[in-house]
Design a protein around this motif. Structure first.
Motif, mmCIF file in Angstrom:
data_model
loop_
_atom_site.group_PDB
_atom_site.id
_atom_site.type_symbol
_atom_site.label_atom_id
_atom_site.label_comp_id
_atom_site.label_asym_id
_atom_site.label_seq_id
_atom_site.Cartn_x
_atom_site.Cartn_y
_atom_site.Cartn_z
ATOM 1 N N LYS B 9 0.835 -1.194 0.000
ATOM 2 C CA LYS B 9 0.000 0.000 0.000
ATOM 3 C C LYS B 9 0.873 1.248 0.000
ATOM 4 N N TYR B 33 -3.923 -3.338 -16.285
ATOM 5 C CA TYR B 33 -3.321 -2.038 -16.572
ATOM 6 C C TYR B 33 -2.523 -1.533 -15.376
ATOM 7 N N TYR B 35 -1.743 2.408 -14.039
ATOM 8 C CA TYR B 35 -1.929 3.849 -14.182
ATOM 9 C C TYR B 35 -1.076 4.545 -13.127
ATOM 10 N N GLN B 37 -0.863 8.124 -10.922
ATOM 11 C CA GLN B 37 -1.584 9.330 -10.514
ATOM 12 C C GLN B 37 -0.611 10.287 -9.847
ATOM 13 N N LYS B 41 -3.540 14.667 -8.937
ATOM 14 C CA LYS B 41 -4.609 13.674 -9.122
ATOM 15 C C LYS B 41 -4.822 13.265 -10.576
ATOM 16 N N PHE B 42 -3.930 13.667 -11.457
ATOM 17 C CA PHE B 42 -4.100 13.295 -12.853
ATOM 18 C C PHE B 42 -3.712 11.834 -13.057
ATOM 19 N N LEU B 43 -4.615 11.071 -13.657
ATOM 20 C CA LEU B 43 -4.412 9.630 -13.901
ATOM 21 C C LEU B 43 -3.956 9.414 -15.338
ATOM 22 N N ILE B 45 -2.399 6.485 -18.155
ATOM 23 C CA ILE B 45 -2.110 5.087 -18.458
ATOM 24 C C ILE B 45 -0.609 4.896 -18.676
ATOM 25 N N PHE B 90 -1.720 2.807 -9.695
ATOM 26 C CA PHE B 90 -2.924 1.999 -9.617
ATOM 27 C C PHE B 90 -2.892 0.880 -10.646
ATOM 28 N N LYS B 103 -14.779 -0.895 -19.035
ATOM 29 C CA LYS B 103 -14.981 -0.386 -17.698
ATOM 30 C C LYS B 103 -13.876 -0.988 -16.851
ATOM 31 N N LEU B 104 -13.087 -0.155 -16.231
ATOM 32 C CA LEU B 104 -11.963 -0.625 -15.441
ATOM 33 C C LEU B 104 -12.327 -0.752 -13.978
ATOM 34 N N PHE B 105 -11.769 -1.789 -13.375
ATOM 35 C CA PHE B 105 -11.872 -1.975 -11.937
ATOM 36 C C PHE B 105 -10.472 -1.727 -11.369
ATOM 37 N N PHE B 106 -10.404 -0.828 -10.389
ATOM 38 C CA PHE B 106 -9.112 -0.403 -9.869
ATOM 39 C C PHE B 106 -8.787 -1.031 -8.521
ATOM 40 N N GLY B 107 -7.486 -1.193 -8.300
ATOM 41 C CA GLY B 107 -7.003 -1.530 -6.973
ATOM 42 C C GLY B 107 -6.986 -0.277 -6.113
ATOM 43 N N SER B 108 -6.525 -0.421 -4.878
ATOM 44 C CA SER B 108 -6.549 0.695 -3.938
ATOM 45 C C SER B 108 -5.301 1.568 -4.010
#
Lengths: 111, 115
Positions: B9, B33, B35, B37, B41-43, B45, B90, B103-108
């Motif tokens: 983390k 993927y 990403y 940040q 806060k700009f994400l 790829i 991420f 549709k992406l699913f993100f980790g924490s």
């Protein structure tokens, strides 16, 4: 390259008000759009999506509007709650590319 | 169960070190993927893999090397860390092949701090 942007970096509302978060995109070839919510210390979480053959889509307390003529996307949150406080991102996608994110709007909800 | 999990983390390290971030998804997705940040806060790829095959590499320095041992895992190794590498990284996964509408699913996220 072209990117998705947002009109306002911050938005402050009172609990119970409706919130509208705006996003302008520049790539007319984009045909799929998503709104994500990111809470502090967490990853972006999917809220709602819309394809370019639609101009409106509703979810639970949220509505996304797409205006392809002016390349504008908005997220409307009804009866905003303190738990809605987060950074909201719009993202666009077209064939051959990964999801491209805008710069984010920080929504602050006061009770 | 966490759908997309990444470790660690938090990662604090010195300039010049080599470090790795691990990512696993249990959603059965074919595409994963990374990403980045930044502080605003700009994400953005970095990489995309589909079934262990590199699909997207967005002009990321060679010091960053993704590794996908199987379609459920995508690790990120970073050599010779620099101050500018400090960011939140991420991992994400999706069900549609990269290049489609996804549709992406993100980790924490992994907060990397290079001192």
């Amino acid at each position: 390259g072209e990117s998705v942007g947002l009109h306002l970096p911050t938005l402050s509302v009172q609990e119970g008000d409706n919130s509208i978060i705006n996003c302008a995109y520049s790539n007319s070839a984009s045909d799929y759009f998503i709104w994500y919510k990111q809470e502090s210390g967490k990853g972006p979480q999917f809220i709602i999506d819309i394809r370019s053959n639609m101009d409106k889509r509703q979810g639970q307390r949220v509505t996304v509007l797409l205006n392809k003529t002016v390349k504008h996307l908005s997220l409307q949150i009804a009866a905003t709650q303190p738990g809605d406080s987060a950074v909201y991102f719009c993202a666009e996608n077209q064939a051959g590319t990964a999801l491209i994110f805008g710069k984010g709007t920080t929504l602050s909800v006061s009770s | 169960d966490t759908a997309v999990s990444q470790t660690p983390k938090y990662l604090v390290t010195q300039m010049g070190n080599d470090k790795s971030i691990k990512c696993e998804q249990n959603l059965g997705h074919d595409t994963m993927y990374w990403y980045k940040q930044d502080s605003k806060k700009f994400l953005k790829i970095m990489f995309s893999y589909n079934n262990k095959e590199l699909i997207i590499n967005e002009t990321v320095p060679n010091r960053f090397s993704p590794k996908s041992p199987d379609k459920a895992h995508l690790n990120l190794h970073i050599n010779s860390l620099e101050l500018g590498d400090s960011a939140v990284y991420f991992c994400a996964s999706s069900q549609v092949r990269s290049g489609g509408r996804e549709k992406l699913f993100f980790g924490s996220g992994t907060q990397l701090s290079v001192l």
